[in-house]
Scaffold this active site. Structure first.
Site, PDB file in Angstrom:
ATOM      1  CG  ASP A 427      10.486 -89.835 -58.893  1.00  0.00           C
ATOM      2  OD1 ASP A 427       9.256 -88.948 -59.306  1.00  0.00           O
ATOM      3  OD2 ASP A 427      11.350 -89.649 -58.508  1.00  0.00           O
ATOM      4  CG  HIS A 428       3.536 -89.502 -61.462  1.00  0.00           C
ATOM      5  ND1 HIS A 428       3.005 -89.978 -62.069  1.00  0.00           N
ATOM      6  CD2 HIS A 428       2.604 -89.602 -60.458  1.00  0.00           C
ATOM      7  CE1 HIS A 428       1.657 -90.124 -62.694  1.00  0.00           C
ATOM      8  NE2 HIS A 428       1.386 -90.261 -61.532  1.00  0.00           N
ATOM      9  NE  ARG A 429      10.796 -87.028 -59.287  1.00  0.00           N
ATOM     10  CZ  ARG A 429      12.416 -86.564 -58.338  1.00  0.00           C
ATOM     11  NH1 ARG A 429      12.860 -85.093 -58.248  1.00  0.00           N
ATOM     12  NH2 ARG A 429      12.162 -87.180 -58.492  1.00  0.00           N
ATOM     13  CB  CYS A 431       7.177 -94.709 -65.080  1.00  0.00           C
ATOM     14  SG  CYS A 431       6.251 -95.155 -63.676  1.00  0.00           S
TER      15      CYS A 431
END
Length: 457
Positions: A427-429, A431
């Site tokens: 999940d790019h949110r 890291c």
């Protein structure tokens, strides 16, 4: 004289609101003991046997195998007390008679035809059969069309005022999602209760194309308005839950994937040495799980979840490791609780227990919930790589491909080594790529040189 008690589908926990009847374990007329399993049902989490809290003689069952019932719907009635003689069951029948409306409700909820259950005679059972086949709808009509059965959508003059009585929140959600105003629907259940079948018929009426002003040719082919051909498989039970979770993951999580090839020769040799030393065998999945746990300790951002309402990232204190398991009823993700505190032997035993329970359909909802990170060994399917969908609401998933001999540069020379492809979907949110890449590189280093783990043992 026997007393007839009604047993309803109990709350099965974990927020479950419905279950599908898979197999009846008792028949009408059977004698059951207290807490004896009477029906096998499948929920969105697992397949479970439901025990009956009463002991006596079964006088009625509600719902066919394959019927989906909401929590609180009647399952069966039991004549409790007395000797269970036929004359006592006959006397008990009037008490069971009012249950017929509940039986009809549970049948209508699923949209299935109910036949042969309960204590009513054959004629009464025939009267409860609901015919909705297209062939019946196309049968020659009576000369006066106005005498046809009333349409499911009522005229505005009889619209509901105030709260609309609906059998289930799921039925209400179905109408809301499809834009149907329930105030315009005439319920066919007791006291005007709106059933699932009523909503489906109303939706079908709204979606039916309006006839053109000009008369259609008498020879118009029936296929012009026929439904699309092909097998239709209901998305319900485990498959439906998986579909909902995957759809939600793709909708809510901005995911990204990175991958790396790693030389697993030393890891395979270390496992062979462990198993040669005696004692319980250690699985490769257990060693990979140990590597994951230590990697998450170094990169805790990936053992987290996102609270979208509070706009916060919640870093979780313990690693509850999920792993993908293929079963006859579809893909499930059992969870090894507190994986960070377990040894390789303990992990091997727990993986084996959960896998067998999942394949037998005996896994519990508690074993399928609470995961914080997932390990996906898709190499067992003979593939090298994948970009899996994150198991919502987790933040990452490590994928492991098959381990196969490949040419590899080892210590400056070309050699045949056991190579595996590792992938991390995250999940790019929670890291950015630097953290994700650092996690994956550490995992690859441990695979290539298991002695790296000795620093944290």
């Amino acid at each position: 004289m026997a007393q007839v008690l009604e047993f309803k589908l109990p709350d099965l926990g974990e927020g479950l609101t419905e279950a599908e009847i898979v197999r009846w374990l008792v028949a009408v007329g059977d004698v059951v003991a207290i807490d004896q399993p009477v029906v096998e049902v499948e929920t969105a989490k697992a397949m479970v046997e439901v025990p009956c809290p009463y002991g006596g003689v079964v006088t009625a069952r509600y719902g066919e195998e394959g019927t989906e019932l909401p929590v609180g719907a009647p399952l069966l009635t039991v004549a409790v007390g007395g000797t269970g003689a036929p004359e006592e069951l006959t006397e008990a029948a009037p008490e069971a008679a009012p249950k017929a409306s509940a039986e009809a409700v549970s049948s209508e909820y699923s949209g299935n035809v109910l036949v042969g259950y309960g204590t009513a005679g054959p004629a009464a059972r025939r009267r409860r059969v609901r015919h909705t086949s297209p062939a019946a709808a196309q049968a020659p009509a009576a000369p006066a069309p106005a005498a046809a059965a009333p349409a499911p959508v009522a005229a505005p003059a009889v619209a509901h005022e105030g709260p609309v009585p609906v059998i289930s929140p799921l039925v209400r959600k179905l109408a809301r999602d499809r834009g149907l105003d329930l105030r315009e629907v005439r319920g066919s259940g007791p006291e005007g209760l709106i059933l699932r079948a009523d909503v489906e018929l109303a939706l079908a009426a709204l979606e039916r194309p309006v006839a053109a002003p000009a008369p259609a040719p008498a020879s118009a082919p029936a296929s012009a308005v026929a439904a699309p051909a092909g097998e239709r498989v209901p998305l319900r039970g485990v498959r439906g839950a998986v579909a909902d979770k995957l759809s939600r993951s793709r909708t809510e999580i901005p995911d990204a994937t990175c991958w790396v090839d790693a030389d697993a020769t030393e890891l395979m040799a270390a496992r062979a040495a462990m198993n040669a030393a005696g004692g319980p065998k250690i699985s490769l999945l257990a060693l990979l799980a140990r590597i994951c746990v230590h990697a998450l300790a170094r990169f805790p951002e990936l053992n987290s979840t996102v609270d979208t309402a509070a706009r916060e990232i919640v870093r979780l204190p313990s690693v509850h490791l999920g792993f993908a398991a293929q079963t006859p009823r579809g893909l499930v993700v059992p969870v090894v609780k507190d994986a960070g505190t377990r040894t390789a032997e303990s992990l091997t035993a727990e993986f084996a227990r959960l896998t067998e329970a999942a394949r037998q359909g005996a896994i519990t909802p508690a074993d399928l919930t609470g995961g914080t990170f997932t390990l996906n060994n898709y190499g067992v399917f003979g593939v090298d790589g994948s970009t899996p969908i994150i198991n919502h609401p987790e933040a990452a998933m490590l994928g492991v491909g098959r381990i196969i001999p490949k040419p590899w540069v080892h210590q400056g020379e070309l050699a045949v080594r056991q190579v595996v492809q590792l992938s991390l979907t995250f999940d790019h949110r929670v890291c950015d790529g630097g953290t994700a890449g650092g996690f994956l590189r550490y995992v690859a280093d441990c695979v290539e040189q298991p002695a790296v783990l000795l620093r944290t043992v």
